[in-house]
Design a protein around this motif. Structure first.
Motif, PDB file in Angstrom:
ATOM      1  N   GLY A  85     -24.826  70.584  58.124  1.00 22.78           N
ATOM      2  CA  GLY A  85     -24.838  69.462  57.181  1.00 22.78           C
ATOM      3  C   GLY A  85     -25.722  68.295  57.568  1.00 22.78           C
ATOM      4  N   LEU A  86     -26.643  68.503  58.482  1.00 25.24           N
ATOM      5  CA  LEU A  86     -27.482  67.396  58.949  1.00 25.24           C
ATOM      6  C   LEU A  86     -28.321  66.796  57.811  1.00 25.24           C
ATOM      7  CD1 LEU A  86     -28.738  65.699  61.295  1.00 25.24           C
ATOM      8  CD2 LEU A  86     -30.466  67.491  61.514  1.00 25.24           C
ATOM      9  N   ILE A  87     -28.919  67.671  57.011  1.00 24.13           N
ATOM     10  CA  ILE A  87     -29.871  67.171  56.013  1.00 24.13           C
ATOM     11  C   ILE A  87     -29.155  66.494  54.844  1.00 24.13           C
ATOM     12  CG2 ILE A  87     -31.691  67.855  54.406  1.00 24.13           C
ATOM     13  CD1 ILE A  87     -32.335  70.150  56.417  1.00 24.13           C
ATOM     14  N   GLY A  88     -28.167  67.217  54.282  1.00 21.56           N
ATOM     15  CA  GLY A  88     -27.485  66.682  53.099  1.00 21.56           C
ATOM     16  C   GLY A  88     -26.460  65.605  53.434  1.00 21.56           C
ATOM     17  N   ALA A  95     -30.971  57.836  55.189  1.00 23.83           N
ATOM     18  CA  ALA A  95     -32.241  57.183  54.867  1.00 23.83           C
ATOM     19  C   ALA A  95     -32.071  56.229  53.687  1.00 23.83           C
ATOM     20  CB  ALA A  95     -33.305  58.230  54.554  1.00 23.83           C
ATOM     21  N   LEU A  96     -31.214  56.588  52.744  1.00 26.55           N
ATOM     22  CA  LEU A  96     -31.016  55.726  51.570  1.00 26.55           C
ATOM     23  C   LEU A  96     -30.133  54.525  51.900  1.00 26.55           C
ATOM     24  CD1 LEU A  96     -30.530  58.466  48.817  1.00 26.55           C
ATOM     25  CD2 LEU A  96     -32.538  57.004  49.181  1.00 26.55           C
ATOM     26  N   LEU A  97     -29.023  54.787  52.591  1.00 26.35           N
ATOM     27  CA  LEU A  97     -28.076  53.703  52.862  1.00 26.35           C
ATOM     28  C   LEU A  97     -28.697  52.623  53.739  1.00 26.35           C
ATOM     29  CD1 LEU A  97     -24.850  55.817  53.452  1.00 26.35           C
ATOM     30  CD2 LEU A  97     -25.230  54.216  51.572  1.00 26.35           C
ATOM     31  N   THR A  98     -29.491  53.048  54.725  1.00 30.25           N
ATOM     32  CA  THR A  98     -30.063  52.051  55.638  1.00 30.25           C
ATOM     33  C   THR A  98     -31.137  51.229  54.954  1.00 30.25           C
ATOM     34  OG1 THR A  98     -31.540  53.765  56.469  1.00 30.25           O
ATOM     35  CG2 THR A  98     -29.579  53.308  57.768  1.00 30.25           C
ATOM     36  N   ARG A  99     -31.542  51.658  53.778  1.00 30.94           N
ATOM     37  CA  ARG A  99     -32.548  50.913  53.032  1.00 30.94           C
ATOM     38  C   ARG A  99     -31.894  49.876  52.111  1.00 30.94           C
ATOM     39  NH1 ARG A  99     -38.028  53.188  50.813  1.00 30.94           N
ATOM     40  NH2 ARG A  99     -38.429  51.664  49.179  1.00 30.94           N
ATOM     41  N   ASP A 226     -38.134  59.357  47.293  1.00 30.32           N
ATOM     42  CA  ASP A 226     -39.256  60.131  47.793  1.00 30.32           C
ATOM     43  C   ASP A 226     -39.314  60.082  49.313  1.00 30.32           C
ATOM     44  OD1 ASP A 226     -41.428  61.651  46.553  1.00 30.32           O
ATOM     45  OD2 ASP A 226     -42.670  60.379  47.853  1.00 30.32           O
ATOM     46  N   LYS A 227     -39.086  58.911  49.845  1.00 33.20           N
ATOM     47  CA  LYS A 227     -39.143  58.753  51.293  1.00 33.20           C
ATOM     48  C   LYS A 227     -37.981  59.496  51.965  1.00 33.20           C
ATOM     49  CE  LYS A 227     -39.852  55.257  54.828  1.00 33.20           C
ATOM     50  NZ  LYS A 227     -40.022  53.844  55.147  1.00 33.20           N
ATOM     51  N   ALA A 228     -36.799  59.367  51.389  1.00 32.19           N
ATOM     52  CA  ALA A 228     -35.637  60.053  51.973  1.00 32.19           C
ATOM     53  C   ALA A 228     -35.831  61.563  51.956  1.00 32.19           C
ATOM     54  CB  ALA A 228     -34.375  59.666  51.212  1.00 32.19           C
ATOM     55  N   PHE A 229     -36.376  62.063  50.859  1.00 30.70           N
ATOM     56  CA  PHE A 229     -36.565  63.514  50.775  1.00 30.70           C
ATOM     57  C   PHE A 229     -37.730  63.984  51.641  1.00 30.70           C
ATOM     58  CE2 PHE A 229     -33.614  65.845  48.158  1.00 30.70           C
ATOM     59  CZ  PHE A 229     -32.832  64.819  47.634  1.00 30.70           C
ATOM     60  N   THR A 230     -38.714  63.134  51.845  1.00 27.93           N
ATOM     61  CA  THR A 230     -39.792  63.508  52.769  1.00 27.93           C
ATOM     62  C   THR A 230     -39.211  63.710  54.173  1.00 27.93           C
ATOM     63  OG1 THR A 230     -41.450  62.333  51.488  1.00 27.93           O
ATOM     64  CG2 THR A 230     -41.994  62.794  53.776  1.00 27.93           C
ATOM     65  N   LEU A 231     -38.330  62.805  54.556  1.00 28.77           N
ATOM     66  CA  LEU A 231     -37.687  62.942  55.862  1.00 28.77           C
ATOM     67  C   LEU A 231     -36.807  64.202  55.896  1.00 28.77           C
ATOM     68  CD1 LEU A 231     -37.693  61.334  58.487  1.00 28.77           C
ATOM     69  CD2 LEU A 231     -35.567  60.230  57.763  1.00 28.77           C
TER      70      LEU A 231
END
Lengths: 372, 395
Positions: A85-88, A95-99, A226-231
């Protein structure tokens, strides 16, 4: 920028390998499947070692470890069959929450760093394949808050999450909303994917949320996704590198021990050459994943995005090839859940179905290159 | 003089300026199209390099080299290729020069190295024989010592540039005892010596690329032996690690990609530039991505070379995949050109193509045919797979 692991990274790799190996050895055979470590326990253990969320910013419970550390973690996890479950459950929501500027967002991210999965991300929609920037889910103003209506498909870690990050559109553009899983009007239906992981479909029927539910957007919603999914894609490529390494290593062990026609299979040149080609492909994949890690470490640039797309293209191709060859080179036993070598093909497929096909990432690559 | 990250850009700029001032655009154009350079142009380029002190970068300073470290040598070669500088006299500069510096006597060095640098001597390599290809150690050309001379009898084949050469470094059998590898010596042969004859071996597309040499009682002074008698195998095998970095031939692949990308705007598919055609785009993306990975792999090899002093069997991975990347790029160019890849090299002299066929079509098909060779030479692809099997996978 270096390619080889530095001293710290080698130490982390060793620590991770030991933890994963222990988890693997302790795992029990459930329901006739090859042993798979319990994911929740493994996450907590890796979090206690400081590895699970190390790539997150310090404010969110991480160590600012950056892409290199994320790569090391994902590659390690790729070597062990487990529903980690690392990615999802960590990379995309993290990546989203920290933004987000919202206060509790970092608290949720900090829980992720501890190995929990409190948040799942619901941004895919029926029939949209991998297009995430034009959702049909609507956010309509309702007093001081919003009403969300729409269907979100194929939500990783969606069966157990306490909150969903939901993408929705209003007249100003795409925003991301944080919605409690038990909100009135929200229906979560889970389903098993082919690798045994649990996914969810999420339906919002006029779900009411307050004004503070808007995490990100409307201006930068699509860019944040886009950035979160790139990561996420970068993480997937690193995981597939580890997956390929493990699949080949296990296959080589088998070739050395399995005898036919009075000799080990490893003495047959036809099989040796197939193994040599797999090794060469894995080295090309490794080179590109390292290249992408270094590019990402220098910033979220076009070059970084094209390097990530290139890495994922190779990861999908090589993951698929190594996954198939590992099964074939084992012969009939390779077909069984009892042996479990097929996990690597299942995983390569899941990651590609979820995040995008090789063709999709080649087009992404070309788009970034053309704009450069 | 070593390479620090900070002065890398300055060094690259220095090379760019040198090429700007010294490289004839016509020569650059030939490099871009992968065309072989005429003798005179090659000599001319080498003289400019020598004047600048760059004639043999990897040699020691004593013999006209630079004393640069591995990273700087690598950047030099990459950057020169990026500016379309031709690679000239590789047998002189990359093979016999380093071998003599490592294993030659003081007399051999003094006599041969300056002439190799100036191209007064043009060297070719005599390793392969009709009966000894991938199994090179089975070579049969024999050298028997009589007085101060070896008497050499036998034949060498697949000698690239042999028709241009006046000297050959070669492997000969001096003993039939023990392992095959332990009976081979390394000899320097003046090709004007009586008893040496040669014939051209034409490539399947017609060009004179290879040669066969015959040695009929050829007298070679024992003083022309490099290293001890029967120690030739190790000398030939110890190709400089720096050169093994270029096993992937990524600089050539990059030039080919440049040609393919230029053509992708020029050639039309169904009335639109090829770059807008979905299928072509996907194919171009494959080529670009595999080259990107190959370049990263080469950079990993450079890092390993700097760290550990060698890249070991990783060179086999580079060669295996590098040859394929080059071959697929050639194929993509020819496929995109379609009918414009019909004309042979000679057609460009006749005027029939003027204004009709794009200049970028020159040598496209021939390059594809020529590149069947690198998959066979220098250890065939199957030899590379064997090395990977044995030395990396331990099967």
């Amino acid at each position: 920028m270096r390619f080889a692991a530095d001293e710290d990274e080698v130490m982390i790799e060793d620590m991770l390998d030991r933890a994963l190996q222990n988890a693997r050895n302790a795992a029990e055979r459930v329901d006739g499947y090859a042993p798979r470590p319990d994911a929740a326990a493994l996450r907590v253990q890796l979090a206690e070692l400081g590895l699970w969320g190390a790539w997150l910013p310090e404010a969110a419970g991480g160590f600012d470890g950056g892409p290199r550390l994320l790569m090391t973690l994902a590659r390690g996890l790729g070597r062990v069959p487990t529903h980690h479950g690392l990615i999802g459950g960590c990379v995309i929501p993290g990546a989203l929450l920290t933004r987000s500027a919202r206060e509790d967002a970092h608290d949720l991210a900090a829980r992720m760093a501890k190995g929990e999965i409190p948040v799942a991300v619901a941004v895919m929609e029926p029939g949209a394949r991998w297009t995430r920037d034009s959702p049909t889910t609507r956010a309509e103003g309702d007093g001081s808050g919003y009403r969300l209506t729409g269907i979100k498909s194929h939500v990783a870690e969606g069966g157990t999450a306490e909150h969903f990050v939901v993408s929705a559109r209003d007249e100003d553009g795409l925003s991301l909303f944080l919605v409690p899983a038990d909100a009135e009007g929200l229906t979560v239906s889970t389903y098993p994917a082919t690798d045994g992981t649990t996914w969810a479909m999420v339906r919002a029927d006029g779900v009411r949320v307050g004004s503070s539910a808007r995490l990100i957007g409307p201006g930068d919603g699509a860019a944040a996704l886009d950035k979160a999914f790139t990561l996420a894609v970068f993480t997937a490529a690193a995981e597939l590198l580890g997956s390929c390494e493990a699949a080949l290593a296990q296959t080589l062990d088998y070739l050395r021990t399995r005898e036919q026609f009075g000799k080990p299979l490893s003495t047959k040149q036809a099989l040796q050459f197939r193994a040599a080609d797999l090794h060469a492909d894995i080295e090309m994949l490794r080179s590109q994943v390292l290249g992408a890690a270094n590019a990402l470490s220098s910033g979220y640039t076009r070059r970084a995005r094209s390097d990530v797309a290139a890495a994922m293209t190779l990861a999908i191709q090589t993951g698929d090839l190594v996954g198939r060859e590992a099964i074939h080179l084992h012969g009939a036993i390779g077909m069984t859940r009892e042996l479990g070598i097929g996990y690597h093909l299942l995983r390569a497929d899941i990651l590609s179905r979820w995040l995008g096909s090789a063709e999709h990432f080649r087009e992404r690559f070309m788009a970034e290159e053309a704009a450069a | 003089m070593n390479m620090q990250t900070g002065n890398e850009a300055a060094f690259r700029a220095e090379i760019a300026e040198f090429c700007q001032d010294n490289l004839d655009p016509a020569v650059r154009r030939q490099s871009d199209l992968g065309l072989p350079l005429a003798q005179e142009a090659a000599l001319n380029w080498q003289s400019k390099l020598v004047a600048r002190g760059w004639g043999a970068p990897s040699w020691s300073e004593e013999w006209g080299g630079t004393g640069w470290d591995m990273r700087k040598l690598f950047i030099f070669e990459e950057e020169m290729a990026a500016h379309g500088a031709p690679l000239v006299g590789t047998f002189n500069i990359k093979m016999i020069g380093p071998i003599l510096q490592a294993h030659g006597t003081p007399e051999q060095k003094a006599h041969y190295l300056p002439k190799a640098l100036s191209f007064e001597h043009q060297w070719c390599q005599g390793y392969s024989e009709p009966g000894a290809g991938s199994d090179l150690a089975s070579l049969q050309t024999r050298a028997e010592q009589i007085g101060d001379d070896y008497i050499v009898n036998g034949t060498k084949i697949w000698t690239s540039e042999g028709h241009l050469a006046n000297h050959m470094f070669c492997l000969v059998r001096t003993s039939r005892e023990g392992r095959q590898q332990a009976g081979i010596s390394f000899l320097l042969i003046d090709l004007d010596t009586p008893g040496v004859s040669r014939r051209p071996v034409h490539h399947f597309y017609g060009a004179h690329v290879f040669n066969q040499f015959f040695f009929d009682n050829v007298r070679v002074p024992v003083a022309n032996r490099v290293g001890e008698e029967n120690a030739g195998w190790g000398i030939a095998k110890a190709l400089l690690e720096h050169e093994r970095l270029f096993s992937a031939r990524h600089t050539e692949a990059r030039r080919k990609l440049g040609r393919l990308e230029r053509l992708s705007h020029e050639v039309q598919i169904d009335g639109r530039p090829a770059i807008q055609d979905a299928q072509f785009r996907d194919d171009l993306a494959k080529r670009k991505i595999e080259l990107r990975a190959l370049e990263n792999a080469t950079m990993r090899a450079l890092e390993r070379l700097v760290d550990d002093g060698g890249i070991g069997p990783f060179a086999s991975v580079l060669k295996l995949r590098g040859v394929e990347v080059n071959q697929r790029l050639d194929r993509a160019i020819v496929q995109l050109l379609g009918p414009d890849a019909l004309p042979a090299q000679a057609a460009w002299e006749g005027g029939a193509l003027d204004g009709i066929v794009p200049d970028e079509a020159r040598n496209a098909a021939e390059s594809r045919y020529w590149w069947r060779g690198p998959a066979i030479a220098g250890g065939s692809q199957e030899m590379q797979r064997s090395i990977i099997t044995k030395h990396i996978l331990n099967l």
